[in-house]
Scaffold this active site. Structure first.
Site, short mmCIF file in Angstrom:
data_model
loop_
_atom_site.label_atom_id
_atom_site.label_comp_id
_atom_site.label_asym_id
_atom_site.label_seq_id
_atom_site.Cartn_x
_atom_site.Cartn_y
_atom_site.Cartn_z
N GLY A 1 0.82 -1.21 0.00
CA GLY A 1 0.00 0.00 0.00
C GLY A 1 0.85 1.26 0.00
O GLY A 1 0.64 2.18 0.80
N THR B 1 0.99 3.41 -2.49
CA THR B 1 0.51 4.39 -3.47
C THR B 1 -0.13 5.62 -2.83
O THR B 1 -0.51 6.56 -3.54
CB THR B 1 -0.53 3.75 -4.42
OG1 THR B 1 -1.61 3.26 -3.61
CG2 THR B 1 0.07 2.63 -5.23
N ALA B 2 -0.29 5.62 -1.52
CA ALA B 2 -0.97 6.75 -0.86
C ALA B 2 -0.61 6.77 0.62
O ALA B 2 -0.03 5.81 1.15
CB ALA B 2 -2.49 6.62 -1.01
N THR C 1 -5.34 11.04 5.59
CA THR C 1 -4.85 10.43 4.34
C THR C 1 -6.07 10.25 3.43
O THR C 1 -7.10 10.87 3.66
CB THR C 1 -4.24 9.04 4.64
OG1 THR C 1 -5.29 8.21 5.18
CG2 THR C 1 -3.09 9.11 5.64
N ASN D 1 1.02 -2.62 5.48
CA ASN D 1 0.30 -1.35 5.61
C ASN D 1 -0.99 -1.32 4.80
O ASN D 1 -1.95 -0.66 5.20
CB ASN D 1 1.25 -0.22 5.17
CG ASN D 1 0.52 1.08 4.93
OD1 ASN D 1 0.10 1.74 5.87
ND2 ASN D 1 0.35 1.44 3.65
N VAL E 1 -5.48 9.66 11.12
CA VAL E 1 -4.43 10.19 10.24
C VAL E 1 -5.11 10.75 8.99
O VAL E 1 -5.92 10.04 8.36
CB VAL E 1 -3.42 9.10 9.81
CG1 VAL E 1 -2.19 9.72 9.16
CG2 VAL E 1 -3.04 8.18 10.96
N ASP F 1 -3.09 -6.94 -6.44
CA ASP F 1 -4.17 -6.79 -5.47
C ASP F 1 -3.92 -7.80 -4.35
O ASP F 1 -3.96 -9.01 -4.58
CB ASP F 1 -5.52 -7.05 -6.16
CG ASP F 1 -6.70 -6.77 -5.25
OD1 ASP F 1 -6.56 -6.93 -4.02
OD2 ASP F 1 -7.77 -6.39 -5.77
N TYR G 1 -14.61 -3.14 10.55
CA TYR G 1 -13.25 -2.57 10.46
C TYR G 1 -12.50 -2.80 11.77
O TYR G 1 -11.34 -3.25 11.76
CB TYR G 1 -13.30 -1.08 10.11
CG TYR G 1 -11.93 -0.45 10.07
CD1 TYR G 1 -11.01 -0.79 9.07
CD2 TYR G 1 -11.51 0.45 11.06
CE1 TYR G 1 -9.74 -0.24 9.05
CE2 TYR G 1 -10.24 1.01 11.04
CZ TYR G 1 -9.35 0.66 10.02
OH TYR G 1 -8.08 1.20 10.01
P1 NDP Z 1 -4.83 5.33 2.18
O1 NDP Z 1 -6.18 5.06 1.64
O2 NDP Z 1 -4.23 6.67 1.98
O3 NDP Z 1 -3.81 4.20 1.65
C1 NDP Z 1 -4.18 2.85 1.63
C2 NDP Z 1 -3.18 2.03 0.83
O4 NDP Z 1 -3.60 0.64 0.87
C3 NDP Z 1 -3.12 2.45 -0.62
O5 NDP Z 1 -1.78 2.50 -1.03
C4 NDP Z 1 -3.85 1.34 -1.35
O6 NDP Z 1 -3.27 1.11 -2.63
C5 NDP Z 1 -3.56 0.13 -0.45
N1 NDP Z 1 -4.54 -0.91 -0.67
C6 NDP Z 1 -5.85 -0.90 -0.32
N2 NDP Z 1 -6.47 -2.00 -0.79
C7 NDP Z 1 -5.51 -2.73 -1.44
C8 NDP Z 1 -5.53 -3.97 -2.15
N3 NDP Z 1 -6.65 -4.69 -2.28
N4 NDP Z 1 -4.38 -4.42 -2.69
C9 NDP Z 1 -3.25 -3.70 -2.56
N5 NDP Z 1 -3.16 -2.53 -1.90
C10 NDP Z 1 -4.29 -2.04 -1.36
O7 NDP Z 1 -4.95 5.02 3.76
P2 NDP Z 1 -3.86 5.08 4.94
O8 NDP Z 1 -2.52 5.41 4.45
O9 NDP Z 1 -4.46 5.89 6.01
O10 NDP Z 1 -3.94 3.56 5.43
C11 NDP Z 1 -2.80 2.73 5.56
C12 NDP Z 1 -3.05 1.76 6.71
O11 NDP Z 1 -3.18 2.51 7.92
C13 NDP Z 1 -4.33 0.94 6.59
O12 NDP Z 1 -4.06 -0.38 7.01
C14 NDP Z 1 -5.29 1.62 7.57
O13 NDP Z 1 -6.25 0.74 8.08
C15 NDP Z 1 -4.30 2.06 8.64
N6 NDP Z 1 -4.75 3.12 9.52
C16 NDP Z 1 -5.16 4.33 9.01
C17 NDP Z 1 -5.57 5.33 9.85
C18 NDP Z 1 -6.10 6.63 9.36
O14 NDP Z 1 -6.78 7.34 10.14
N7 NDP Z 1 -5.80 7.04 8.13
C19 NDP Z 1 -5.54 5.15 11.31
C20 NDP Z 1 -5.10 3.85 11.73
C21 NDP Z 1 -4.71 2.90 10.86
P3 NDP Z 1 -4.10 0.90 -3.99
O15 NDP Z 1 -5.44 1.54 -3.82
O16 NDP Z 1 -3.25 1.54 -5.05
O17 NDP Z 1 -4.17 -0.57 -4.14
C1 8X3 Z 2 -8.46 4.32 11.28
C2 8X3 Z 2 -8.83 5.23 12.41
O1 8X3 Z 2 -10.59 5.68 14.19
O2 8X3 Z 2 -11.32 5.71 11.87
O3 8X3 Z 2 -8.00 3.10 11.71
O4 8X3 Z 2 -10.81 3.65 12.96
S1 8X3 Z 2 -10.46 5.03 12.88
#
Ligand code: NDP
Ligand code: 8X3
Length: 254
Positions: free
Chosen positions: A9, A11-12, A188, A87, A186, A60, A153
């Site tokens: 993951g 890409t973002a 994002t 991630n 976070v 994927d 989730y």
């Molecule tokens: P983003 O949506 O910004 O990034 C998510 C990443 O996961 C992307 O790069 C996406 O890539 C990848 N991804 C999702 N589905 C797939 C798939 N089927 N195959 C391959 N890659 C996949 O979110 P975050 O950076 O915030 O999230 C990253 C991690 O942090 C996650 O596990 C999330 O649960 C966790 N998290 C986030 C929080 C928040 O508040 N943002 C808080 C706590 C935890 P692509 O779409 O190109 O496949």
């Molecule tokens: C992402 C943060 O609080 O939306 O894991 O579940 S929350």
């Protein structure tokens, strides 16, 4: 020689920020995700700005065969993965169980639990052979608490916490570190994905308080993966100063 880190993951959000910071700190990277054009531009940017080498795996993570095939394409010199950062993940929707969208449930379970397992199985087998390695699982405050309508989730992130503990026990004898990094909110693409492109709703999640930024978690990950060999950070919860528990926010700024 530089260590090799595989970041799912990339890409973002957190994965992208982590790619940048690790490249700046002497790691070579394998970056993964579904959006290949983003992987290509990330590789180009990192290789222009640092002396890191970057290898792309575009797949994927929900698809076990695709994941296995992708890993098989790694050339010999990219095969010894020192650090795996699990991630890739998402939340889809926010609803009570009785009217939950079962496609959303499958997407979360398939990505956050099964995807993490598929790749961990492949990478850890090689780590065990070498007698070293580090797996960093990105969990969440949602892995420690359950909040209204976050049911599935939260369950997937509780599973990540359990799997982190399970891996640590399984790999204890093999010199493999296992860490959970659990962030609070976070800013994002996470909420944009959760609310399926509804920008207003996604924005409202972070309204009136200062959230964490992807860079904050990337810095935490850098700390975790650069401890001495005998030190493992088991579990680290990182919260915004303006957030207590999963649903208490100090929104006085807006
Ligand atoms: P983003 O949506 O910004 O990034 C998510 C990443 O996961 C992307 O790069 C996406 O890539 C990848 N991804 C999702 N589905 C797939 C798939 N089927 N195959 C391959 N890659 C996949 O979110 P975050 O950076 O915030 O999230 C990253 C991690 O942090 C996650 O596990 C999330 O649960 C966790 N998290 C986030 C929080 C928040 O508040 N943002 C808080 C706590 C935890 P692509 O779409 O190109 O496949
Ligand atoms: C992402 C943060 O609080 O939306 O894991 O579940 S929350």
């Amino acid at each position: 020689m530089k260590k090799i880190v595989l970041i799912t993951g990339a890409t973002a959000g957190i994965g992208e920020a982590t790619s940048h910071i690790l490249a700046q700190n002497n790691f070579n990277l394998i970056i993964t995700g579904r959006r290949n054009e983003r992987l290509v531009s990330l590789k180009e940017k990192i290789e222009n700005e640092t002396d890191a080498n970057v290898f792309i795996l575009n797949f994927d993570i929900r698809n076990r065969t695709e994941t296995e095939k992708a890993l098989e394409t790694l050339p010999e010199n990219w095969n010894n993965i020192d650090i795996l950062i699990n991630n890739a993940g998402l939340a889809a929707g926010l609803s009570r169980i009785d009217n939950g969208d079962t496609d959303d449930w499958e997407q979360m379970i398939d990505t956050n639990i099964k995807g993490l397992l598929f790749i961990s199985r492949l990478v850890s087998a090689k780590m065990i052979k070498r007698g070293e390695g580090h797996i960093v699982n990105i969990s969440s405050i949602a892995g420690k608490e359950t909040y209204p309508m976050g049911n599935v989730y939260c369950a997937t992130k509780h599973a990540v916490q359990a799997l982190t503990k399970g891996m640590r026990i399984d790999f204890l004898k093999y010199g493999i570190k296992v860490t959970s990094v659990a962030p609070g909110a976070v800013d994002t693409e996470f909420s944009l994905v959760r609310f399926k492109g509804d920008e207003q709703r996604a924005k409202s999640v972070y309204h009136g308080f200062t959230p964490l930024y992807a860079q904050d978690i990337a810095e935490t990950i850098l700390f975790v993966v650069t401890r001495p060999k005998h030190v493992n950070i088991d579990d680290i919860l990182v919260m915004p100063t303006d957030q207590a528990y999963s649903r208490d926010f100090n929104r006085e700024k807006g």
